[in-house]
Design a protein around this motif. Structure first.
Motif, PDB file in Angstrom:
ATOM      1  N   ALA A 250       0.837  -1.204   0.000  1.00  0.00           N
ATOM      2  CA  ALA A 250       0.000   0.000   0.000  1.00  0.00           C
ATOM      3  C   ALA A 250       0.868   1.248   0.000  1.00  0.00           C
ATOM      4  CB  ALA A 250      -0.942  -0.010   1.209  1.00  0.00           C
ATOM      5  N   LEU A 251       1.946   1.222   0.791  1.00  0.00           N
ATOM      6  CA  LEU A 251       2.868   2.354   0.819  1.00  0.00           C
ATOM      7  C   LEU A 251       3.575   2.500  -0.528  1.00  0.00           C
ATOM      8  CD1 LEU A 251       4.317   4.593   2.413  1.00  0.00           C
ATOM      9  CD2 LEU A 251       6.007   2.880   3.112  1.00  0.00           C
ATOM     10  N   ALA A 252       3.989   1.381  -1.107  1.00  0.00           N
ATOM     11  CA  ALA A 252       4.641   1.429  -2.413  1.00  0.00           C
ATOM     12  C   ALA A 252       3.730   2.052  -3.468  1.00  0.00           C
ATOM     13  CB  ALA A 252       5.069   0.020  -2.838  1.00  0.00           C
ATOM     14  N   GLU A 253       2.452   1.683  -3.417  1.00  0.00           N
ATOM     15  CA  GLU A 253       1.483   2.229  -4.368  1.00  0.00           C
ATOM     16  C   GLU A 253       1.309   3.726  -4.149  1.00  0.00           C
ATOM     17  OE1 GLU A 253      -1.075   2.278  -7.530  1.00  0.00           O
ATOM     18  OE2 GLU A 253       0.033   0.522  -6.816  1.00  0.00           O
ATOM     19  N   ALA A 254       1.206   4.136  -2.885  1.00  0.00           N
ATOM     20  CA  ALA A 254       0.988   5.549  -2.573  1.00  0.00           C
ATOM     21  C   ALA A 254       2.166   6.408  -3.007  1.00  0.00           C
ATOM     22  CB  ALA A 254       0.746   5.707  -1.072  1.00  0.00           C
ATOM     23  N   LEU A 255       3.391   5.867  -2.942  1.00  0.00           N
ATOM     24  CA  LEU A 255       4.591   6.638  -3.273  1.00  0.00           C
ATOM     25  C   LEU A 255       5.015   6.479  -4.736  1.00  0.00           C
ATOM     26  CD1 LEU A 255       6.760   5.948  -0.083  1.00  0.00           C
ATOM     27  CD2 LEU A 255       5.349   7.955  -0.594  1.00  0.00           C
ATOM     28  N   GLY A 256       4.297   5.677  -5.488  1.00  0.00           N
ATOM     29  CA  GLY A 256       4.658   5.472  -6.887  1.00  0.00           C
ATOM     30  C   GLY A 256       5.859   4.563  -7.068  1.00  0.00           C
ATOM     31  N   LEU A 257       6.062   3.626  -6.144  1.00  0.00           N
ATOM     32  CA  LEU A 257       7.228   2.746  -6.210  1.00  0.00           C
ATOM     33  C   LEU A 257       6.883   1.334  -6.663  1.00  0.00           C
ATOM     34  CD1 LEU A 257       9.082   3.781  -2.907  1.00  0.00           C
ATOM     35  CD2 LEU A 257       9.144   4.856  -5.154  1.00  0.00           C
ATOM     36  N   ASN A 258       5.616   1.049  -6.848  1.00  0.00           N
ATOM     37  CA  ASN A 258       5.222  -0.285  -7.297  1.00  0.00           C
ATOM     38  C   ASN A 258       5.668  -0.543  -8.724  1.00  0.00           C
ATOM     39  OD1 ASN A 258       4.096  -1.762  -5.271  1.00  0.00           O
ATOM     40  ND2 ASN A 258       1.983  -1.169  -5.680  1.00  0.00           N
ATOM     41  N   GLY A 259       6.083  -1.760  -8.992  1.00  0.00           N
ATOM     42  CA  GLY A 259       6.431  -2.146 -10.355  1.00  0.00           C
ATOM     43  C   GLY A 259       7.716  -1.540 -10.870  1.00  0.00           C
TER      44      GLY A 259
ATOM     45  N   ALA B 176      11.375   6.480  10.880  1.00  0.00           N
ATOM     46  CA  ALA B 176      10.367   6.261   9.840  1.00  0.00           C
ATOM     47  C   ALA B 176      10.954   5.706   8.555  1.00  0.00           C
ATOM     48  CB  ALA B 176       9.632   7.582   9.549  1.00  0.00           C
ATOM     49  N   MET B 177      12.260   5.512   8.516  1.00  0.00           N
ATOM     50  CA  MET B 177      12.904   5.104   7.266  1.00  0.00           C
ATOM     51  C   MET B 177      12.781   3.607   6.985  1.00  0.00           C
ATOM     52  SD  MET B 177      14.036   7.512   5.412  1.00  0.00           S
ATOM     53  CE  MET B 177      15.019   6.486   4.301  1.00  0.00           C
ATOM     54  N   GLY B 178      12.518   2.805   8.005  1.00  0.00           N
ATOM     55  CA  GLY B 178      12.474   1.360   7.807  1.00  0.00           C
ATOM     56  C   GLY B 178      11.570   0.919   6.665  1.00  0.00           C
ATOM     57  N   PRO B 179      10.302   1.360   6.625  1.00  0.00           N
ATOM     58  CA  PRO B 179       9.427   0.949   5.528  1.00  0.00           C
ATOM     59  C   PRO B 179       9.921   1.387   4.153  1.00  0.00           C
ATOM     60  CG  PRO B 179       8.141   1.828   7.357  1.00  0.00           C
ATOM     61  CD  PRO B 179       9.576   2.112   7.670  1.00  0.00           C
ATOM     62  N   LEU B 180      10.591   2.545   4.084  1.00  0.00           N
ATOM     63  CA  LEU B 180      11.132   2.992   2.792  1.00  0.00           C
ATOM     64  C   LEU B 180      12.320   2.122   2.371  1.00  0.00           C
ATOM     65  CD1 LEU B 180      10.994   6.893   3.014  1.00  0.00           C
ATOM     66  CD2 LEU B 180       9.591   5.380   1.614  1.00  0.00           C
ATOM     67  N   TYR B 181      13.205   1.814   3.319  1.00  0.00           N
ATOM     68  CA  TYR B 181      14.312   0.922   2.992  1.00  0.00           C
ATOM     69  C   TYR B 181      13.794  -0.420   2.479  1.00  0.00           C
ATOM     70  CZ  TYR B 181      17.737   3.991   5.296  1.00  0.00           C
ATOM     71  OH  TYR B 181      18.557   5.039   5.639  1.00  0.00           O
ATOM     72  N   ALA B 182      12.709  -0.905   3.062  1.00  0.00           N
ATOM     73  CA  ALA B 182      12.161  -2.195   2.654  1.00  0.00           C
ATOM     74  C   ALA B 182      11.647  -2.170   1.214  1.00  0.00           C
ATOM     75  CB  ALA B 182      11.043  -2.615   3.603  1.00  0.00           C
ATOM     76  N   LEU B 183      11.288  -0.982   0.729  1.00  0.00           N
ATOM     77  CA  LEU B 183      10.812  -0.853  -0.652  1.00  0.00           C
ATOM     78  C   LEU B 183      11.949  -0.673  -1.649  1.00  0.00           C
ATOM     79  CD1 LEU B 183       7.754   1.539  -0.101  1.00  0.00           C
ATOM     80  CD2 LEU B 183       7.728  -0.956  -0.364  1.00  0.00           C
ATOM     81  N   ALA B 184      13.159  -0.471  -1.150  1.00  0.00           N
ATOM     82  CA  ALA B 184      14.304  -0.208  -2.039  1.00  0.00           C
ATOM     83  C   ALA B 184      14.906  -1.519  -2.538  1.00  0.00           C
ATOM     84  CB  ALA B 184      15.362   0.601  -1.296  1.00  0.00           C
ATOM     85  N   ASP B 185      15.177  -1.562  -3.828  1.00  0.00           N
ATOM     86  CA  ASP B 185      15.916  -2.698  -4.392  1.00  0.00           C
ATOM     87  C   ASP B 185      17.416  -2.487  -4.259  1.00  0.00           C
ATOM     88  OD1 ASP B 185      13.687  -4.357  -5.713  1.00  0.00           O
ATOM     89  OD2 ASP B 185      13.288  -2.325  -6.423  1.00  0.00           O
ATOM     90  N   ALA B 186      17.820  -1.234  -4.123  1.00  0.00           N
ATOM     91  CA  ALA B 186      19.231  -0.899  -3.905  1.00  0.00           C
ATOM     92  C   ALA B 186      19.303   0.430  -3.178  1.00  0.00           C
ATOM     93  CB  ALA B 186      19.987  -0.816  -5.229  1.00  0.00           C
ATOM     94  N   LEU B 187      20.345   0.579  -2.358  1.00  0.00           N
ATOM     95  CA  LEU B 187      20.594   1.827  -1.636  1.00  0.00           C
ATOM     96  C   LEU B 187      21.878   2.439  -2.175  1.00  0.00           C
ATOM     97  CD1 LEU B 187      19.763   0.553   1.971  1.00  0.00           C
ATOM     98  CD2 LEU B 187      18.268   1.818   0.405  1.00  0.00           C
ATOM     99  N   LEU B 188      21.844   3.732  -2.457  1.00  0.00           N
ATOM    100  CA  LEU B 188      22.934   4.394  -3.164  1.00  0.00           C
ATOM    101  C   LEU B 188      23.709   5.332  -2.251  1.00  0.00           C
ATOM    102  CD1 LEU B 188      24.418   5.254  -5.811  1.00  0.00           C
ATOM    103  CD2 LEU B 188      22.577   6.933  -6.132  1.00  0.00           C
TER     104      LEU B 188
END
Length: 252
Positions: A63-72, A141-153
């Motif tokens: 749901a968070l991924a969808e809201a932030l435009g990170l899905n797919g 609050a960063m944990g859920p965002l890190y979980a959506l990342a395929d790579a961290l730069l």
């Protein structure tokens, strides 16, 4: 103005040489002090640790991924200060290249900084549809965002000082257990190499960064997850706060 600076440098060098012991944050700083005449035997490297907030569930919040435009998308996340020294024009140019070479790639910037407004305008001017900017978040609050990342730069400009600098996000990225793209030279890159936690590429080289993104995106998911696990294990064994504090106490 040069005379006070010279005097300050001389005073500091004298203090360094007379100290019974010193701790530094990277091997490069140890080498720099040794070149100033400090005995290497009196210098200990104790790496910084990160803010070890409780880790979130590793499962993606769709749901968070969808809201932030990170899905797919294959999301490459840069978290932290966006200043001049970060050299993030390189990342925008890599994003431009990836629009053709890795169509699913998306570069996600999270944070603030003096250069953020200009970078946002530049992304619009370049018509980068694979770049998005999210507001600064508190570490908790960063944990859920890190979980959506395929790579961290990680990216900093190429400078002799930065080759002996380890940005704090390096430890945070390792702790969170996500694959890392380390676009730096020197000690920070050495940490990721030792950990087996990601891919390395030179700083300020958009072609190399785009290639690293393509290589990581082409990996099987399990291979990427293994890189993340390697990083988390390395952090726990070498960089954790408990380990650093214990080592520091032994030097006192």
């Amino acid at each position: 103005d040069a005379l006070p600076i010279c005097l300050l440098s001389a005073v500091c060098n004298g203090v360094y040489r007379r100290a019974d012991g010193m701790t530094v944050l990277s091997p490069g700083f140890k080498d720099a002090l040794a070149r100033r005449g400090v005995s290497p035997e009196r210098i200990e490297v104790i790496y910084n640790w990160c803010n070890e907030v409780p880790k979130q569930d590793a499962a993606r919040d769709e749901a968070l991924a969808e809201a932030l435009g990170l899905n797919g998308r294959f999301n490459i996340l840069f978290a932290g200060t966006m200043g001049v020294v970060q050299g993030l024009d390189t990342v925008l140019e890599a994003a431009r290249l990836c629009q053709k070479t890795v169509p699913l790639a998306q570069f996600v910037f999270v944070g603030g900084g003096i250069d953020r407004p200009r970078l946002e305008s530049e992304a619009v001017w370049l018509e980068l549809t694979n770049v998005c900017f999210l507001p600064r978040q508190e570490p908790e609050a960063m944990g859920p965002l890190y979980a959506l990342a395929d790579a961290l730069l990680v990216h900093l400009k190429d400078d002799p000082l930065f080759r002996i600098t380890i940005p704090s996000k390096t430890q945070a990225y390792l702790y969170m257990g996500r694959p890392i793209i380390m676009a730096m030279a020197g000690d920070a890159a050495d940490l990721v190499r030792q950990a087996g936690a990601g891919l390395l590429c030179p700083p300020q080289d958009p072609e190399a960064l785009a290639t690293a993104v393509a290589q990581l995106a082409a990996m099987p998911c399990e291979s990427r997850e293994r890189l993340g696990r390697n990083g988390a294990a390395f952090y726990a064994e070498k960089l954790a706060m408990e380990i650093g504090v214990d080592y520091l106490e032994k030097q006192m």
